[in-house]
Design a protein around this motif. Structure first.
Motif, PDB file in Angstrom:
ATOM      1  N   ARG A   1       3.712  10.694   3.056  1.00  0.00           N
ATOM      2  CA  ARG A   1       3.916  10.265   1.844  1.00  0.00           C
ATOM      3  C   ARG A   1       2.870   9.805   1.072  1.00  0.00           C
ATOM      4  N   CYS A   2       2.739   9.836  -0.407  1.00  0.00           N
ATOM      5  CA  CYS A   2       1.923   9.160  -1.080  1.00  0.00           C
ATOM      6  C   CYS A   2       2.686   7.762  -1.796  1.00  0.00           C
TER       7      CYS A   2
ATOM      8  N   HIS B   1       4.642  14.432  -3.765  1.00  0.00           N
ATOM      9  CA  HIS B   1       4.630  13.000  -3.060  1.00  0.00           C
ATOM     10  C   HIS B   1       4.254  13.350  -1.661  1.00  0.00           C
ATOM     11  N   ASP B   2       4.380  14.381  -1.167  1.00  0.00           N
ATOM     12  CA  ASP B   2       3.980  14.835   0.383  1.00  0.00           C
ATOM     13  C   ASP B   2       2.728  15.170   0.451  1.00  0.00           C
TER      14      ASP B   2
ATOM     15  N   ARG C   1       2.320   7.637  -5.602  1.00  0.00           N
ATOM     16  CA  ARG C   1       3.198   8.622  -6.469  1.00  0.00           C
ATOM     17  C   ARG C   1       4.656   8.380  -6.101  1.00  0.00           C
ATOM     18  N   ASP C   2       5.179   7.892  -4.993  1.00  0.00           N
ATOM     19  CA  ASP C   2       6.636   7.349  -4.726  1.00  0.00           C
ATOM     20  C   ASP C   2       6.797   6.234  -5.585  1.00  0.00           C
TER      21      ASP C   2
ATOM     22  N   ASN D   1       7.181   7.505  -9.214  1.00  0.00           N
ATOM     23  CA  ASN D   1       8.166   8.310  -9.087  1.00  0.00           C
ATOM     24  C   ASN D   1       7.499   9.751  -9.957  1.00  0.00           C
ATOM     25  N   CYS D   2       6.228  10.017  -9.575  1.00  0.00           N
ATOM     26  CA  CYS D   2       5.406  10.994 -10.080  1.00  0.00           C
ATOM     27  C   CYS D   2       6.370  12.221 -10.283  1.00  0.00           C
TER      28      CYS D   2
ATOM     29  N   CYS E   1      -0.921   8.097 -11.185  1.00  0.00           N
ATOM     30  CA  CYS E   1      -0.380   6.931 -10.555  1.00  0.00           C
ATOM     31  C   CYS E   1      -1.196   6.138  -9.557  1.00  0.00           C
TER      32      CYS E   1
END
Length: 287
Positions: free
Chosen positions: A102-103, A116-117, A106-107, A110-111, A190
């Motif tokens: 996961r990024c 996010h993956d 972005r997590d 909360n993009c 992000c």
């Protein structure tokens, strides 16, 4: 003493898969703290903690690689080697490849615009700790290149990064610090390095560079503003009749890929070097 404490910290507190949700808000707030690096009162402490206070000893840096081969052909100086080929070469030659699940950027933000993956690829022996801690998977050359091309499809920006302070998040051992490199797939909303590049111009801005490509505007521009919206550097403004590039362009290609009339194009202002690692100063990543 400080080195020993740093290594102990990494062993105890580096990001692990079962700690992921704990680290996300911490990372998000640390990023906000980093934006105070030019503050006249606390800036020196922030720069020192982030290991960006002295370019002679702290080599945090990165290169921006425009991935879309079709865009690059417009302004190419006749070279058949495109920037994406350099990233593919880097992946093929690396002894180890790890795709992160996961990024964290972005997590942390909360993009809402990008998955996010679809996260970064870590290359080199120093990156093995990300696999040990469960936040990445081992990847073959073919899997890593497929991941790279998926980043193109998603419209993400590719950066090859070596961020020294990230050793404390990911747990890179001190004796392996030259043995890792990060291939990131960044969204302009992000990304830590892109946002730092915009907001910490004096301290961080010149640490992120183009590999020799820049955007320019042709006569077909209809001044729709799409390029202004997507430029991660806020380098484009709308003039009376067309868009104008008035800020620092890092050659990411987002403006060209989002232009409805193909009025934005990338052009090659400098010949490509033979290897992504040739763009790094102060040291050469050994991956």
């Amino acid at each position: 003493m400080f080195v020993m404490l740093g290594e102990l910290f990494k062993k105890k507190f580096a990001v692990r898969i079962n700690w992921w949700n704990f680290y996300v808000p911490i990372f998000h707030n640390l990023v906000k703290l980093l934006h105070h690096a030019e503050n006249p009162y606390i800036g020196w402490m922030v720069r020192r903690a982030a290991l960006i206070n002295d370019k002679k000893i702290h080599f945090t840096q990165g290169t921006v690689i425009p991935l879309e081969a079709e865009l690059n052909k417009k302004g190419s100086q006749g070279s058949t080697v495109m920037p994406i080929h350099l990233v593919e070469k880097l992946i093929r030659e690396a002894p180890d490849r790890y795709i992160v699940h996961r990024c964290l950027c972005r997590d942390g933000n909360n993009c809402q615009d990008f998955p996010h993956d679809h996260a970064c690829i870590f290359l080199g022996q120093g990156s093995h700790v990300t696999y040990e801690n469960g936040i990445s998977r081992k990847a073959s050359v073919e899997e890593a290149i497929e991941h790279l091309h998926k980043g193109v499809e998603l419209g993400l920006i590719c950066q090859c990064l070596w961020i020294e302070a990230e050793q404390y998040f990911w747990g890179f051992p001190k004796d392996k610090m030259q043995n890792f490199l990060e291939v990131c797939f960044c969204c302009p909303c992000c990304c830590l390095s892109l946002n730092s590049c915009k907001k910490i111009t004096e301290v961080f801005g010149d640490r992120i560079q183009s590999i020799g490509w820049e955007a320019r505007v042709s006569g077909d521009c209809i001044a729709c503003g799409k390029c202004v919206e997507v430029c991660p550097m806020h380098a484009i403004v709308l003039g009376e009749e067309k868009a104008e590039i008035q800020g620092r362009c890092i050659g990411c290609g987002l403006c060209a890929s989002n232009c409805p009339t193909d009025a934005m194009e990338l052009y090659q202002k400098a010949p490509l070097k033979d290897d992504i690692k040739d763009y790094f100063w102060g040291f050469r990543p050994d991956v």
